[in-house]
Design an enzyme around this catalytic site. Sequence first.
Site, PDB file in Angstrom:
ATOM      1  N   CYS A 193      -7.384 -28.505   9.365  1.00  0.00           N
ATOM      2  CA  CYS A 193      -8.469 -29.489   9.252  1.00  0.00           C
ATOM      3  C   CYS A 193      -7.986 -30.872   8.832  1.00  0.00           C
ATOM      4  O   CYS A 193      -8.629 -31.868   9.146  1.00  0.00           O
ATOM      5  CB  CYS A 193      -9.531 -28.993   8.284  1.00  0.00           C
ATOM      6  SG  CYS A 193     -10.375 -27.526   8.893  1.00  0.00           S
ATOM      7  N   CYS A 240     -12.398 -29.832   4.509  1.00  0.00           N
ATOM      8  CA  CYS A 240     -11.504 -28.689   4.255  1.00  0.00           C
ATOM      9  C   CYS A 240     -10.073 -29.216   4.088  1.00  0.00           C
ATOM     10  O   CYS A 240      -9.633 -30.073   4.843  1.00  0.00           O
ATOM     11  CB  CYS A 240     -11.577 -27.687   5.405  1.00  0.00           C
ATOM     12  SG  CYS A 240     -10.355 -26.357   5.282  1.00  0.00           S
ATOM     13  N   ASP A 259       0.867  -1.179   0.000  1.00  0.00           N
ATOM     14  CA  ASP A 259       0.000   0.000   0.000  1.00  0.00           C
ATOM     15  C   ASP A 259       0.903   1.227   0.000  1.00  0.00           C
ATOM     16  O   ASP A 259       2.129   1.112   0.038  1.00  0.00           O
ATOM     17  CB  ASP A 259      -0.965  -0.035   1.194  1.00  0.00           C
ATOM     18  CG  ASP A 259      -0.246   0.086   2.519  1.00  0.00           C
ATOM     19  OD1 ASP A 259       1.003   0.156   2.541  1.00  0.00           O
ATOM     20  OD2 ASP A 259      -0.930   0.112   3.553  1.00  0.00           O
ATOM     21  N   HIS A 263      -6.518 -21.843   8.734  1.00  0.00           N
ATOM     22  CA  HIS A 263      -7.821 -22.288   8.234  1.00  0.00           C
ATOM     23  C   HIS A 263      -8.566 -21.121   7.571  1.00  0.00           C
ATOM     24  O   HIS A 263      -9.099 -21.266   6.475  1.00  0.00           O
ATOM     25  CB  HIS A 263      -8.680 -22.890   9.346  1.00  0.00           C
ATOM     26  CG  HIS A 263     -10.099 -23.089   8.903  1.00  0.00           C
ATOM     27  ND1 HIS A 263     -10.512 -24.182   8.190  1.00  0.00           N
ATOM     28  CD2 HIS A 263     -11.185 -22.268   8.999  1.00  0.00           C
ATOM     29  CE1 HIS A 263     -11.799 -24.045   7.872  1.00  0.00           C
ATOM     30  NE2 HIS A 263     -12.227 -22.888   8.358  1.00  0.00           N
ATOM     31  N   ASP A 273      -8.479  -7.338  -0.255  1.00  0.00           N
ATOM     32  CA  ASP A 273      -7.607  -7.629   0.883  1.00  0.00           C
ATOM     33  C   ASP A 273      -8.400  -7.268   2.122  1.00  0.00           C
ATOM     34  O   ASP A 273      -9.287  -6.405   2.072  1.00  0.00           O
ATOM     35  CB  ASP A 273      -6.336  -6.771   0.859  1.00  0.00           C
ATOM     36  CG  ASP A 273      -6.586  -5.370   1.379  1.00  0.00           C
ATOM     37  OD1 ASP A 273      -7.150  -4.551   0.623  1.00  0.00           O
ATOM     38  OD2 ASP A 273      -6.265  -5.089   2.541  1.00  0.00           O
ATOM     39  N   PHE A 333      -2.835   5.455   4.107  1.00  0.00           N
ATOM     40  CA  PHE A 333      -3.906   5.104   5.036  1.00  0.00           C
ATOM     41  C   PHE A 333      -3.399   5.091   6.481  1.00  0.00           C
ATOM     42  O   PHE A 333      -4.056   5.610   7.383  1.00  0.00           O
ATOM     43  CB  PHE A 333      -4.498   3.733   4.671  1.00  0.00           C
ATOM     44  CG  PHE A 333      -5.708   3.381   5.482  1.00  0.00           C
ATOM     45  CD1 PHE A 333      -6.937   3.949   5.202  1.00  0.00           C
ATOM     46  CD2 PHE A 333      -5.613   2.489   6.549  1.00  0.00           C
ATOM     47  CE1 PHE A 333      -8.060   3.633   5.961  1.00  0.00           C
ATOM     48  CE2 PHE A 333      -6.726   2.164   7.312  1.00  0.00           C
ATOM     49  CZ  PHE A 333      -7.952   2.742   7.014  1.00  0.00           C
ATOM     50  N   ASP A 359      -2.494   8.640  -1.630  1.00  0.00           N
ATOM     51  CA  ASP A 359      -3.743   9.398  -1.695  1.00  0.00           C
ATOM     52  C   ASP A 359      -4.195   9.784  -0.294  1.00  0.00           C
ATOM     53  O   ASP A 359      -3.664   9.290   0.690  1.00  0.00           O
ATOM     54  CB  ASP A 359      -4.848   8.562  -2.363  1.00  0.00           C
ATOM     55  CG  ASP A 359      -5.207   7.333  -1.535  1.00  0.00           C
ATOM     56  OD1 ASP A 359      -4.377   6.901  -0.708  1.00  0.00           O
ATOM     57  OD2 ASP A 359      -6.321   6.815  -1.706  1.00  0.00           O
ATOM     58  N   CYS A 386      -7.240 -27.558   4.473  1.00  0.00           N
ATOM     59  CA  CYS A 386      -6.201 -26.727   5.107  1.00  0.00           C
ATOM     60  C   CYS A 386      -5.370 -27.560   6.091  1.00  0.00           C
ATOM     61  O   CYS A 386      -5.800 -28.621   6.523  1.00  0.00           O
ATOM     62  CB  CYS A 386      -6.838 -25.529   5.798  1.00  0.00           C
ATOM     63  SG  CYS A 386      -7.361 -25.858   7.486  1.00  0.00           S
TER      64      CYS A 386
HETATM   65 ZN   LIG Z   1      -9.651 -25.906   7.444  1.00  0.00          ZN
END
Ligand SMILES: [Zn+2]
Length: 377
Positions: free
Chosen positions: A314, A309, A89, A340, A271, A93, A143, A311
């Site tokens: 999991c 899942c 960025d 996860h 994001d 900000f 900005d 990941c």
């Molecule tokens: Zn998971």
Amino acid sequence: MYKLLKKDGNAKRGELHTVHGVIQTPVFMNVGTAAAIKGAVSTEDLEQIGTQVELSNTYHLHVRPGDTVIKKLGGLHKFMSWNRPILTDSGGFQVFSLAGLRKIKEEGVYFQSHIDGRKIFMGPEESMQIQSNLASTIAMAFDECPSSRADRDYVQRSVDRTVRWLVRCKTEMERLNSLPDTINPNQLLFGINQGAIFEDIRIEHAQRIAELDLPGYAIGGLAVGETHEEMYHIIETVAPHLPENKPVYLMGVGTPANILEAVDRGVDFFDCVYPSRNGRHGHVYTNHGKLNLFNAKYELDDRPIEEGCGCPACRRYSRAYIRHLLKAKEMLGMRLCVLHNLYFYNHMMEEIRDAIDQGRYQEYKKQKLSGVLAKNI
Ligand SMILES: [Zn+2]
């Protein structure tokens, strides 16, 4: 650069070609504020959970360890050992939200570091120089993000200045990219649309920045206090005025439902800190609503966070075990929840891309929304 592969309604399916590889869009960028995702997540983990783009914050890296230190070490990719795309960025900000006493002038912003109070100046040229030192794949324009409650006169003056700053950013980036010692001479610059909730200011600004023919455009200044409906309305108002053959990035947004709605309005890049921040608090996303693993009902629950899942959490661990780790304040508990959640977001983006490819985005969105909005916490 950006190739628009397919449209399904207003939802776009594309590819952004960069020196660090191709980004398949729509994409969710994983936020590593100070060159790491909070929750003890390594770049090796990011490869495993399907991260395409890592996002780092210019302001934080400028203050610590210093962008010149990172340049001496070969740039951010080498520093954090990550060879896929990185977006930085502009620092704007954080300057406007974190820094102490600040003064906005035509040349830029004078402010105090939130770490040691030292006085810093940042303007468009400085932001580009810092991002060039970091050598990210995509740099964001410097900005001002006016408050959603700022009055019309203030927002108009701020947006006019942001256009002048964008022209300076572009000139400076071209100069930096042509220097012999620049680490990434192919660094891309994205412009940012502002204008708070004033439709006409937003549209006029989008048209003015579109003329600069940048590699991509962001919609900034949303998710800062307005309602979801106001946010969706601004996105559908602005998106048609940004070039269709360029990626559109909705900054700092949001929940899975926000992403599903924004994709439907033509957004390519996202994001947000939610998946990592919620993960650190034991709140995990599933297709049956969000779970709070601190709840007593998971004490004897030997199922994974989500059946099926893929990941790292999991595939191996139970809700009961992760709950125990969280309660015992073992860092692994946090880490597994963050992995996860990021996987959940990255995987959802893959599903979104498949759905657009197959021309069934509306059907997919409806089904996914009913899952992620289920009350389960
Ligand atoms: Zn998971």
